[in-house]
Design a protein around this motif. Structure first.
Motif, mmCIF file in Angstrom:
data_model
loop_
_atom_site.group_PDB
_atom_site.id
_atom_site.type_symbol
_atom_site.label_atom_id
_atom_site.label_comp_id
_atom_site.label_asym_id
_atom_site.label_seq_id
_atom_site.Cartn_x
_atom_site.Cartn_y
_atom_site.Cartn_z
ATOM 1 N N MET A 68 0.853 -1.188 0.000
ATOM 2 C CA MET A 68 0.000 0.000 0.000
ATOM 3 C C MET A 68 0.892 1.242 0.000
ATOM 4 O O MET A 68 1.617 1.507 0.962
ATOM 5 C CB MET A 68 -0.932 0.029 1.213
ATOM 6 C CG MET A 68 -1.875 1.225 1.207
ATOM 7 S SD MET A 68 -2.917 1.320 2.684
ATOM 8 C CE MET A 68 -4.167 0.119 2.277
ATOM 9 N N LYS A 69 0.861 1.988 -1.062
ATOM 10 C CA LYS A 69 1.674 3.192 -1.210
ATOM 11 C C LYS A 69 0.779 4.422 -1.219
ATOM 12 O O LYS A 69 -0.368 4.371 -1.683
ATOM 13 C CB LYS A 69 2.486 3.145 -2.503
ATOM 14 C CG LYS A 69 3.336 1.891 -2.677
ATOM 15 C CD LYS A 69 4.404 1.774 -1.603
ATOM 16 C CE LYS A 69 5.245 0.501 -1.802
ATOM 17 N NZ LYS A 69 6.202 0.306 -0.696
ATOM 18 N N LEU A 70 1.275 5.496 -0.675
ATOM 19 C CA LEU A 70 0.518 6.746 -0.656
ATOM 20 C C LEU A 70 0.840 7.581 -1.885
ATOM 21 O O LEU A 70 2.009 7.731 -2.256
ATOM 22 C CB LEU A 70 0.849 7.550 0.605
ATOM 23 C CG LEU A 70 0.497 6.912 1.954
ATOM 24 C CD1 LEU A 70 0.857 7.857 3.092
ATOM 25 C CD2 LEU A 70 -0.981 6.550 2.029
ATOM 26 N N LEU B 101 -11.523 7.338 1.916
ATOM 27 C CA LEU B 101 -11.913 6.015 2.409
ATOM 28 C C LEU B 101 -12.030 6.027 3.935
ATOM 29 O O LEU B 101 -12.958 5.448 4.505
ATOM 30 C CB LEU B 101 -10.881 4.976 1.962
ATOM 31 C CG LEU B 101 -11.109 3.522 2.357
ATOM 32 C CD1 LEU B 101 -12.424 3.006 1.806
ATOM 33 C CD2 LEU B 101 -9.956 2.647 1.882
ATOM 34 N N VAL B 102 -11.076 6.700 4.611
ATOM 35 C CA VAL B 102 -11.117 6.828 6.071
ATOM 36 C C VAL B 102 -12.368 7.589 6.503
ATOM 37 O O VAL B 102 -13.099 7.175 7.415
ATOM 38 C CB VAL B 102 -9.850 7.538 6.597
ATOM 39 C CG1 VAL B 102 -9.985 7.825 8.094
ATOM 40 C CG2 VAL B 102 -8.610 6.698 6.335
ATOM 41 N N ILE C 85 -4.251 3.447 7.423
ATOM 42 C CA ILE C 85 -4.040 4.531 6.446
ATOM 43 C C ILE C 85 -3.552 5.796 7.148
ATOM 44 O O ILE C 85 -2.592 6.444 6.687
ATOM 45 C CB ILE C 85 -5.345 4.811 5.664
ATOM 46 C CG1 ILE C 85 -5.654 3.633 4.733
ATOM 47 C CG2 ILE C 85 -5.239 6.111 4.859
ATOM 48 C CD1 ILE C 85 -7.032 3.694 4.093
ATOM 49 N N ILE C 86 -4.189 6.133 8.273
ATOM 50 C CA ILE C 86 -3.782 7.338 9.008
ATOM 51 C C ILE C 86 -2.369 7.171 9.570
ATOM 52 O O ILE C 86 -1.584 8.126 9.609
ATOM 53 C CB ILE C 86 -4.790 7.656 10.131
ATOM 54 C CG1 ILE C 86 -6.159 7.999 9.531
ATOM 55 C CG2 ILE C 86 -4.312 8.815 10.988
ATOM 56 C CD1 ILE C 86 -6.157 9.185 8.567
ATOM 57 N N GLY D 183 1.475 9.318 9.095
ATOM 58 C CA GLY D 183 2.227 9.846 10.230
ATOM 59 C C GLY D 183 1.351 10.374 11.346
ATOM 60 O O GLY D 183 1.797 11.196 12.159
ATOM 61 N N SER D 184 0.122 9.914 11.428
ATOM 62 C CA SER D 184 -0.800 10.373 12.458
ATOM 63 C C SER D 184 -1.488 9.167 13.076
ATOM 64 O O SER D 184 -1.062 8.025 12.866
ATOM 65 C CB SER D 184 -1.827 11.351 11.860
ATOM 66 O OG SER D 184 -2.650 11.905 12.867
ATOM 67 N N SER D 185 -2.542 9.391 13.842
ATOM 68 C CA SER D 185 -3.287 8.288 14.439
ATOM 69 C C SER D 185 -4.721 8.740 14.716
ATOM 70 O O SER D 185 -4.994 9.938 14.810
ATOM 71 C CB SER D 185 -2.633 7.822 15.741
ATOM 72 O OG SER D 185 -2.569 8.885 16.670
#
Length: 508
Positions: free
Chosen positions: A355-357, A403-404, A480-481, A485-487
């Motif tokens: 899975m690449k961003l 999607l999130v 995904i988040i 670099g987040s949560s």
């Protein structure tokens, strides 16, 4: 002649008296030396008694205490004034008072009692473990006139022994390999499960390097782990591969902790290795199945949706209201199935590292509005509203963030009562923007909050029994988040609702 004899006799008497005087002076000197040595010995003895960490007590043959040092006060809690002149039975628990006459009888025979382990009672009534050494006190004639007792508090030692035995039993019966090693990676202990998992006996491994278990292509892991542990850091659930005696590779989950001495210095390492080979194989088969089924279903489903859309367009043109309504519902269901299949495929890609961003600058507020409109089409049972700024330019993967957003809003709809309000917001923060989805649903317990982002985890309660889902939406959304670099953070109260939120950096 007579006078001469008298003079000689007088001289002899004088010489005798002088000799006797010299003898008396020598005896006096020896006596003084003996007294000085005795005083020195007494001073040394008093110093030892007063500074000893052990209780040093003397008593007469009737068991009455005659001396009591500072450590006796510290260990038993009685002052010297409280205890001297009192029977030693005051320190002995009722069920152990039979010990005193037995000890007295033995000591009256001149037999010393060494390291007799028993229990004694403190002033506050608590019992402590002690080791007693008791000796007879003799007078000049060798007659026993009293007893000297040294009592060492071994409560901590006994507790440590019990803990050690308990720990040894746990290690021996554990299903996990429990291994200890020094800072040079030399194995110092090896339990039964380590033998079962890796195939080596304790004799074969103790004294050998831990590198014996590490495949050649993973030997760089050991210095990295050692570096962390030497700093006092614990390594938890590190999943890797290790090698058995027969050369086969197994998947293991390692938890490694530093072993420290009393001063806090790291002197070794403790390792728990859990064989997760079966778990990994099961996960791989499951992922392969999911990937296969997803690919096989997506193609016919896409074709089906296309046919439905064509039929829907035609029925609307010919004013077939019932058919149009039915086809609209059918299209919604096919879209839902497509989204579900896409989620499964994305999970497989994420776990395979594929899975690449596709990072770009986009308007998060605009994406939120778009997702809200889609959610309203899917279900009109809830009141969806937006609060916040009109524009939020962030850096991220537009498609995956959408999607999130879809997952979070869909969850709010699923777990909220019909007619409940769902508020989606977006606000500026110091480094970017934070969006949140707040509902008035059933809420999530603190215990479920710990596991809700795990794959296939579903909240089990009477209120969720009839709510559909596979437990992959939040897992995928959080994955995904995390890549961004987040949560995702959650705040929830049972019966009042939940708020899910995450932040993204502002575009530069």
């Amino acid at each position: 002649m007579k006078e001469t004899d008298e003079i000689i006799q007088l001289i002899k008497e004088f010489e005798k008296r002088e000799s006797d005087l010299r003898l008396d002076n020598e005896q006096l000197r020896r006596l003084n030396t003996a007294l000085r040595i005795a005083e020195e010995k007494s001073a040394i003895l008093n110093s030892i008694v007063s500074t000893s960490d052990d209780a040093i007590i003397s008593k007469n043959l009737e068991g009455i205490i005659t001396s009591w040092n500072e450590s006796a006060f510290r260990i038993f809690g009685y002052t010297e004034a409280e205890i001297i002149g009192v029977s030693v039975l005051k320190l002995i628990p009722a069920e152990r008072q039979y010990e005193e006459p037995i000890i007295l009888e033995q000591l009256k025979k001149g037999i010393r009692v060494d390291h007799f382990e028993t229990k004694r009672m403190r002033k506050d009534g608590t019992l402590i473990d002690v080791s007693l050494t008791i000796s007879p006190i003799l007078n000049i004639e060798g007659k026993i006139i009293g007893l000297s007792k040294i009592a060492r508090d071994i409560t901590a030692q006994r507790s440590a022994e019990v803990d050690s035995k308990r720990l040894a039993a746990i290690i021996a019966s554990s299903d996990d390999a429990i291994i200890s090693k020094d800072l040079n990676s030399i194995i110092t202990s090896w339990n039964g499960s380590a033998c079962r998992i890796f195939g080596y006996t304790a004799d074969e491994m103790v004294g050998s390097s831990i590198l014996k278990l590490i495949p050649p292509d993973r030997q760089d892991e050991e210095p990295k782990i050692l570096s962390e542990l030497k700093k006092g850091n614990r390594v938890e659930h590190f999943e890797t591969v290790r090698m058995k005696k027969d050369g086969t590779l197994i998947h293991v989950s390692l938890t490694i902790s530093p072993i420290k001495d009393k001063s806090g210095k790291v002197i070794g390492l403790s390792k728990i290795a859990r064989d997760i080979t079966e778990k990994k194989l099961t996960e791989k088969k499951k992922d392969e199945f999911i990937g296969f089924v997803s690919h096989e279903l997506k193609t016919p489903l896409t074709s089906l949706r296309s046919y439905i859309q064509v039929a829907l367009h035609k029925s609307k043109g010919e004013n077939h209201d019932f058919i149009s309504h039915a086809l609209t519902k059918a299209e919604q269901q096919t879209k839902k199935m497509e989204n579900m299949i896409t989620d499964f495929l994305n999970i497989s890609r994420f776990e395979d590292g594929q899975m690449k961003l596709e990072l770009s600058s986009f308007d998060l507020a605009l994406s939120i509005h778009s997702c809200i409109e889609d959610a309203r089409v899917s279900s009109s049972k809830h009141q969806l509203s937006y609060e916040g700024i009109d524009q939020a330019i962030v850096t991220g993967d537009t498609e995956k963030i959408s999607l999130v957003l879809t997952n979070l809003i869909s969850n709010a709809q699923k777990y909220s009562p019909e007619g409940g309000a769902i508020i989606i917001s977006c606000h500026k923060t110091e480094n970017g923007f934070t969006m949140s989805v707040k509902d008035q649903g059933i809420g999530i317990s603190a215990e479920d909050q710990k596991s809700m982002f795990q794959k296939f985890y579903r909240i089990k309660s009477e209120k969720t029994r009839f709510i559909s889902g596979f437990g992959i939406g939040l897992y995928l959304a959080n994955s995904i988040i995390t890549l961004h670099g987040s949560s995702i953070h959650v705040e929830s109260i049972i019966g009042e609702g939940s708020t899910f939120s995450f932040s993204l950096k502002a575009a530069e």
